[in-house]
Design an enzyme around this catalytic site. Structure first.
Site, PDB file in Angstrom:
ATOM      1  N   SER A  78      -9.883 -27.029 -46.278  1.00  0.00           N
ATOM      2  CA  SER A  78      -8.769 -27.073 -46.651  1.00  0.00           C
ATOM      3  C   SER A  78      -8.145 -26.198 -47.961  1.00  0.00           C
ATOM      4  CB  SER A  78      -8.198 -28.537 -47.081  1.00  0.00           C
ATOM      5  OG  SER A  78      -8.920 -28.932 -47.916  1.00  0.00           O
ATOM      6  N   HIS A  93      -6.858 -31.100 -41.073  1.00  0.00           N
ATOM      7  CA  HIS A  93      -6.133 -30.083 -41.142  1.00  0.00           C
ATOM      8  C   HIS A  93      -5.928 -29.235 -39.832  1.00  0.00           C
ATOM      9  CE1 HIS A  93      -4.901 -29.884 -45.528  1.00  0.00           C
ATOM     10  NE2 HIS A  93      -6.192 -30.593 -45.614  1.00  0.00           N
ATOM     11  N   LYS A 124      -0.838 -35.995 -42.038  1.00  0.00           N
ATOM     12  CA  LYS A 124      -0.597 -34.630 -42.086  1.00  0.00           C
ATOM     13  C   LYS A 124       0.270 -34.424 -41.137  1.00  0.00           C
ATOM     14  CE  LYS A 124      -4.466 -33.854 -45.140  1.00  0.00           C
ATOM     15  NZ  LYS A 124      -5.604 -34.041 -45.293  1.00  0.00           N
TER      16      LYS A 124
HETATM   17  C1  PLP Z   1      -6.605 -34.933 -46.011  1.00  0.00           C
HETATM   18  C2  PLP Z   1      -8.060 -35.096 -45.566  1.00  0.00           C
HETATM   19  C3  PLP Z   1      -8.891 -36.519 -45.599  1.00  0.00           C
HETATM   20  C4  PLP Z   1      -8.212 -37.737 -45.859  1.00  0.00           C
HETATM   21  O1  PLP Z   1      -7.154 -38.100 -44.868  1.00  0.00           O
HETATM   22  P1  PLP Z   1      -6.146 -39.270 -45.488  1.00  0.00           P
HETATM   23  O2  PLP Z   1      -5.665 -39.811 -43.808  1.00  0.00           O
HETATM   24  O3  PLP Z   1      -5.245 -38.888 -46.114  1.00  0.00           O
HETATM   25  O4  PLP Z   1      -7.139 -40.441 -46.113  1.00  0.00           O
HETATM   26  C5  PLP Z   1      -9.960 -36.451 -44.993  1.00  0.00           C
HETATM   27  N1  PLP Z   1     -10.723 -35.144 -44.908  1.00  0.00           N
HETATM   28  C6  PLP Z   1     -10.196 -34.193 -44.613  1.00  0.00           C
HETATM   29  C7  PLP Z   1     -10.601 -32.692 -44.403  1.00  0.00           C
HETATM   30  C8  PLP Z   1      -8.796 -33.919 -45.403  1.00  0.00           C
HETATM   31  O5  PLP Z   1      -8.079 -32.884 -45.383  1.00  0.00           O
END
Ligand code: PLP
Length: 395
Positions: free
Chosen positions: A184, A212, A241
């Site tokens: 990310s 992502h 997301k």
């Molecule tokens: C955003 C993200 C998380 C955490 O996700 P949440 O549902 O916000 O806890 C975990 N792994 C990756 C790769 C992320 O980008």
């Protein structure tokens, strides 16, 4: 609280500030969207994970309200006591169908899913091999399990092979290779084709965190494994997301694995069930993305246009095609100054610096969404050009 302790904590904060590494929250006065209200001003938002623009979508809001009307506000229970509704079960099977797995298990967040998944599945006889750029929640999840830990350099398949060999030479019973599907901070894809082949050569299991990617990468948004045309054993992901952006995470995989996680995964056993509004809207989000070829195409077009525009202005980008487009600045204080210059022109971005990225590799991570119009992007490019010249980021 003891004064000595408070002084010690305050000194740490002072050091963070002195290094130019202080992070500050900006309070939006309204919904997450392409244009957000900040300090009474409308700003172009180029830094959210709202890839498909669903965070304020009326269809998701209606689904959330309808789920509250039919199923109430809160669950006041963990899943296995009295916190499971038909909605939770429907979402788990819907998700499994979407991802092409036997079953799936919901968590409050993907941070919890990654914290939950390793400890019940791997013991001290086993090994886990993790990409060096994996998300913090994977790193923490691995820390909670007793398996031997190996790490390979980001996306370096020669190094992965060395680590697989080392794990095998060490007598590991089972080996699990785990990677983010998309890194990310860089907007780059894991090399899942080669990773899956190497893992198969060594009889190793594979796991991909697709936070992502789920909802907008690969055919019908089914993620990075579908994009690469490979099967992986376990997937984790988020509803926080692209899929509406509220919250909620999951592990998806083979039936017995999900069955065991329901017995042993601690963040599932000892934490509250997702609220009906979130579950109802997540169901609507999956229906929406499966039928949203136009949104996926618009997102890809926006990403290509934005990348090409920044490149033409002379910015240093990391190569790629993902809607995450990092603009490399280097120095953390300069990155913050650049972000402030953009904010003055009505463009909201976020500067990323140590400890989120390595020291000296500060960057502005821009993110495209399908909610942005061509006019928005042209406005953003003009602001980037002006701020780049004003701060000396551009020569
Ligand atoms: C955003 C993200 C998380 C955490 O996700 P949440 O549902 O916000 O806890 C975990 N792994 C990756 C790769 C992320 O980008």
């Amino acid at each position: 609280m003891s004064q000595a302790f408070l002084s010690h904590i305050a000194a740490t904060l002072t050091a963070i500030e002195a290094e130019g590494l202080m992070k500050r929250e900006r309070a939006l006065q309204g919904p997450q969207a392409a244009q957000v209200m900040l300090g009474g001003r409308s700003m172009l938002n180029l830094c959210s994970n709202n890839y498909l623009g669903l965070a304020d979508d009326p269809r998701l809001i209606a689904a959330a309200k309808s789920a509250m009307d039919s199923h109430g506000y809160g669950m006041a229970s963990v899943r296995f006591i009295c916190g499971t509704q038909d909605l939770h079960q429907r979402l788990e099977s819907r998700l499994a169908q979407f991802l092409g797995t036997d079953d799936a298990l919901l968590f409050a967040a993907c941070f919890d899913a990654n914290g939950a998944v390793f400890e019940p599945l791997l013991g001290e006889e086993d090994a886990v091999i993790s990409d060096s750029l994996n998300h913090a929640s994977i790193i923490d999840g691995i820390r909670l399990c007793k398996a031997r830990r190996f790490r390979f350099a980001n996306n370096d398949m020669d190094d992965l092979q060395r680590q697989l060999q080392a794990a095998r030479d060490g007598g590991a019973r089972f080996i699990l290779v785990v990677t983010d599907g998309v890194f990310s901070m860089d907007g780059s894809f894991a090399n899942l084709g080669d990773l899956a082949r190497l893992a198969a050569d060594y009889g190793a299991l594979t796991m991909v965190d697709d936070c992502h990617a789920t909802g907008f990468i690969g055919p019908q948004g089914r993620g990075t494994a579908a994009r690469a045309g490979v099967k992986v054993d376990l997937m984790t992901g988020t509803f926080g997301k692209a899929l509406g952006g509220a919250l909620g995470g999951y592990v998806a995989g083979p039936q017995v694995v999900i069955d065991l996680l329901r017995q042993r995964a601690r963040p599932y056993l000892f934490s509250n069930a997702l609220p009906p509004a979130v579950v109802g809207a997540a169901l609507a989000a999956l229906d929406l993305v499966e039928a949203a070829d136009d949104l996926l195409a618009k997102l890809a077009q926006n990403a290509a246009y934005w990348r090409a525009g920044l490149q033409a202005l002379g910015f240093a980008l990391l190569a790629g095609s993902h809607p995450i487009v990092p603009v490399m600045i280097g120095d953390a204080p300069l990155a913050q100054k650049f972000a402030q210059a953009l904010e003055a022109q009505g463009v909201m971005v976020s500067a990323f610096f140590f400890p989120v990225v390595p020291r000296g590799q500060a960057r502005i991570r821009t993110q495209m969404t399908a909610a942005l119009s061509r006019d928005d992007l042209d406005f953003g490019l003009a602001a980037f050009g002006a701020a780049g010249r004003a701060t000396g980021v551009l020569a």
